[in-house]
Scaffold this motif. Structure first.
Motif, PDB file in Angstrom:
ATOM      1  N   PRO A  84       0.808  -1.229   0.000  1.00  0.00           N
ATOM      2  CA  PRO A  84       0.000   0.000   0.000  1.00  0.00           C
ATOM      3  C   PRO A  84       0.836   1.272   0.000  1.00  0.00           C
ATOM      4  O   PRO A  84       0.377   2.322  -0.450  1.00  0.00           O
ATOM      5  CB  PRO A  84      -0.839  -0.118   1.277  1.00  0.00           C
ATOM      6  CG  PRO A  84      -0.120  -1.107   2.133  1.00  0.00           C
ATOM      7  CD  PRO A  84       0.524  -2.061   1.185  1.00  0.00           C
ATOM      8  N   LEU A  85       2.074   1.207   0.498  1.00  0.00           N
ATOM      9  CA  LEU A  85       2.932   2.387   0.502  1.00  0.00           C
ATOM     10  C   LEU A  85       3.399   2.731  -0.907  1.00  0.00           C
ATOM     11  O   LEU A  85       3.579   3.893  -1.248  1.00  0.00           O
ATOM     12  CB  LEU A  85       4.115   2.166   1.438  1.00  0.00           C
ATOM     13  CG  LEU A  85       3.704   1.968   2.899  1.00  0.00           C
ATOM     14  CD1 LEU A  85       4.867   1.487   3.724  1.00  0.00           C
ATOM     15  CD2 LEU A  85       3.119   3.238   3.475  1.00  0.00           C
ATOM     16  N   MET A  86       3.600   1.711  -1.731  1.00  0.00           N
ATOM     17  CA  MET A  86       3.898   1.964  -3.138  1.00  0.00           C
ATOM     18  C   MET A  86       2.714   2.672  -3.797  1.00  0.00           C
ATOM     19  O   MET A  86       2.877   3.582  -4.611  1.00  0.00           O
ATOM     20  CB  MET A  86       4.179   0.643  -3.877  1.00  0.00           C
ATOM     21  CG  MET A  86       5.329  -0.147  -3.335  1.00  0.00           C
ATOM     22  SD  MET A  86       6.918   0.622  -3.671  1.00  0.00           S
ATOM     23  CE  MET A  86       7.995  -0.448  -2.719  1.00  0.00           C
ATOM     24  N   ASN A  87       1.511   2.248  -3.414  1.00  0.00           N
ATOM     25  CA  ASN A  87       0.316   2.865  -3.983  1.00  0.00           C
ATOM     26  C   ASN A  87       0.215   4.336  -3.593  1.00  0.00           C
ATOM     27  O   ASN A  87      -0.238   5.168  -4.398  1.00  0.00           O
ATOM     28  CB  ASN A  87      -0.931   2.111  -3.519  1.00  0.00           C
ATOM     29  CG  ASN A  87      -0.977   0.696  -4.065  1.00  0.00           C
ATOM     30  OD1 ASN A  87      -0.407   0.413  -5.114  1.00  0.00           O
ATOM     31  ND2 ASN A  87      -1.632  -0.197  -3.352  1.00  0.00           N
ATOM     32  N   GLU A  88       0.629   4.675  -2.372  1.00  0.00           N
ATOM     33  CA  GLU A  88       0.608   6.076  -1.948  1.00  0.00           C
ATOM     34  C   GLU A  88       1.548   6.915  -2.813  1.00  0.00           C
ATOM     35  O   GLU A  88       1.209   8.010  -3.246  1.00  0.00           O
ATOM     36  CB  GLU A  88       1.012   6.183  -0.474  1.00  0.00           C
ATOM     37  CG  GLU A  88      -0.115   5.921   0.506  1.00  0.00           C
ATOM     38  CD  GLU A  88      -1.188   6.989   0.430  1.00  0.00           C
ATOM     39  OE1 GLU A  88      -0.935   8.143   0.827  1.00  0.00           O
ATOM     40  OE2 GLU A  88      -2.290   6.668  -0.071  1.00  0.00           O
ATOM     41  N   ALA A  89       2.745   6.386  -3.047  1.00  0.00           N
ATOM     42  CA  ALA A  89       3.699   7.111  -3.887  1.00  0.00           C
ATOM     43  C   ALA A  89       3.189   7.221  -5.316  1.00  0.00           C
ATOM     44  O   ALA A  89       3.288   8.275  -5.951  1.00  0.00           O
ATOM     45  CB  ALA A  89       5.060   6.423  -3.855  1.00  0.00           C
ATOM     46  N   MET A  90       2.620   6.128  -5.831  1.00  0.00           N
ATOM     47  CA  MET A  90       2.105   6.158  -7.194  1.00  0.00           C
ATOM     48  C   MET A  90       0.936   7.129  -7.319  1.00  0.00           C
ATOM     49  O   MET A  90       0.769   7.791  -8.350  1.00  0.00           O
ATOM     50  CB  MET A  90       1.690   4.750  -7.635  1.00  0.00           C
ATOM     51  CG  MET A  90       2.871   3.854  -7.958  1.00  0.00           C
ATOM     52  SD  MET A  90       2.392   2.341  -8.842  1.00  0.00           S
ATOM     53  CE  MET A  90       1.536   1.454  -7.542  1.00  0.00           C
TER      54      MET A  90
END
Length: 346
Positions: A84-90
């Motif tokens: 989910p942290l990758m999703n925040e950056a994306m």
């Protein structure tokens, strides 16, 4: 660039050659009118446009992109879209690209360095104008070489290239904040569950962990440390391994919140109470961390902000290629919740 004319019947194929013949100009002139009209005289532009309208010629957008080298797409390369942290950056990246009328194409390496390296090698041949690499799937890459071919920005990568904009959090300082927090609670025996062994990001965080203990003059015990997949299940299995050893620490710092969530689940399964018998911290404030029980002590990690900064850097470099190189380091903040407690209450 061949296109069938509109209509219920195919009345013949109209090509750029057909347009050039009707307008009485060269094919290259038609191409310039389509891709760079200001480079053509007004008279020729009018003739070409009249021919296009009369023939109802519709240029192939892919061919136009190849001619102009402007495809309106930026690559995002991530080790996994499941985090989910990758999703925040994306989310931050895509918002900025959308504001600049660019599309995002996501490449997921699935934590496989060989796959990530393949993306790295193929990107100059893909329909993208720039690239953002988010975190690492394993080892380092030569981003200065890639920057010779397109604008590149890095988020939370270990590399320090000279020709690429990089955006990172101060993880060394963040690890020290976590260690200082645990030391202030009376913990002297502190362990670490890291990400995949050999992964450059995981090994950096492990080095920062050892540096933090050294800074606080706390002992470091190899048996209090282990590595696992960057996942909840990885953290769960790592905790099961740790508690089987002769001794275990009174507190554990995990390399990510997902690993910490799995570690806490493993501890509960074994009857270890958190934080009464074991204090646990995460590292990057996953969206679920405030809502689990007990809520997870961690660091405020600016993934969304990092994504926006990297996207802006790529778009600016598309406009101004000789702009100075940016390396931005963002400090982290401690978020104290309920998964850590004073040692004397254990």
């Amino acid at each position: 660039m061949d296109v069938i004319q509109d209509g219920s019947e195919q009345r013949g194929t109209v090509t750029i050659k057909t347009v050039a013949k009707l307008a009485g100009v060269s094919i290259s002139t038609v191409s310039r009118v389509l891709n760079n009209p200001e480079s053509v005289t007004e008279d020729k532009r009018l003739r070409v446009n009249r021919a296009i309208e009369e023939l109802r010629y519709v240029p192939n957008p892919v061919a136009r992109a190849l001619g102009s080298r402007k495809v309106g797409s930026i690559a995002i390369v991530v080790p996994t879209i499941l985090n989910p942290l990758m999703n925040e950056a994306m989310r931050g990246i895509i918002e900025v690209l959308d504001e600049g009328c660019y599309d995002a194409i996501v490449f997921d390496s699935n934590e496989d360095f060989a796959r990530e390296q393949t993306f790295y090698e193929l990107l100059p041949h893909k329909m993208v104008e720039g690239a953002i690499f988010l975190a690492s799937a394993g080892r380092e890459l030569d981003f200065d070489a890639l920057a010779e071919k397109m604008p590149v920005a890095l988020i939370s990568r270990p590399e320090i290239p000279t020709k690429v904009d990089t955006f990172v959090s101060d993880e060394r300082y963040g690890m020290r904040l976590l260690a200082e927090h645990l030391a202030a609670l009376g913990h002297k025996e502190v362990g670490h569950i890291g990400g995949a062994f050999g992964n450059s990001s995981a090994m950096l965080r492990f080095d920062y962990f050892k540096d933090a203990l050294d800074h606080l003059r706390l002992p470091w015990h190899p048996e209090y440390n282990t590595f696992c997949d960057w996942s909840i299940h990885g953290g769960y299995e790592a905790m099961l391994r740790l508690v089987k050893r002769t001794q275990r620490p009174s507190a554990i710092i995990c390399s990510t919140d997902l690993i910490a969530l799995g570690a806490m689940a493993g501890a509960r399964e074994l009857g270890i109470r958190i934080p009464e018998e074991l204090s646990v911290t995460g590292f990057d404030n996953a969206p679920s961390s405030p809502f689990i029980y007990p809520s997870l002590t961690t660091l405020k990690y600016p993934n969304y902000r990092l994504g926006r900064l990297a996207a802006r850097a790529v778009l600016r470099r598309l406009r101004l290629k000789d702009r100075r190189i940016i390396r931005k380091v963002i400090p982290l903040e401690l978020i104290q919740r309920n998964s850590t407690t004073e040692l004397h209450s254990i």
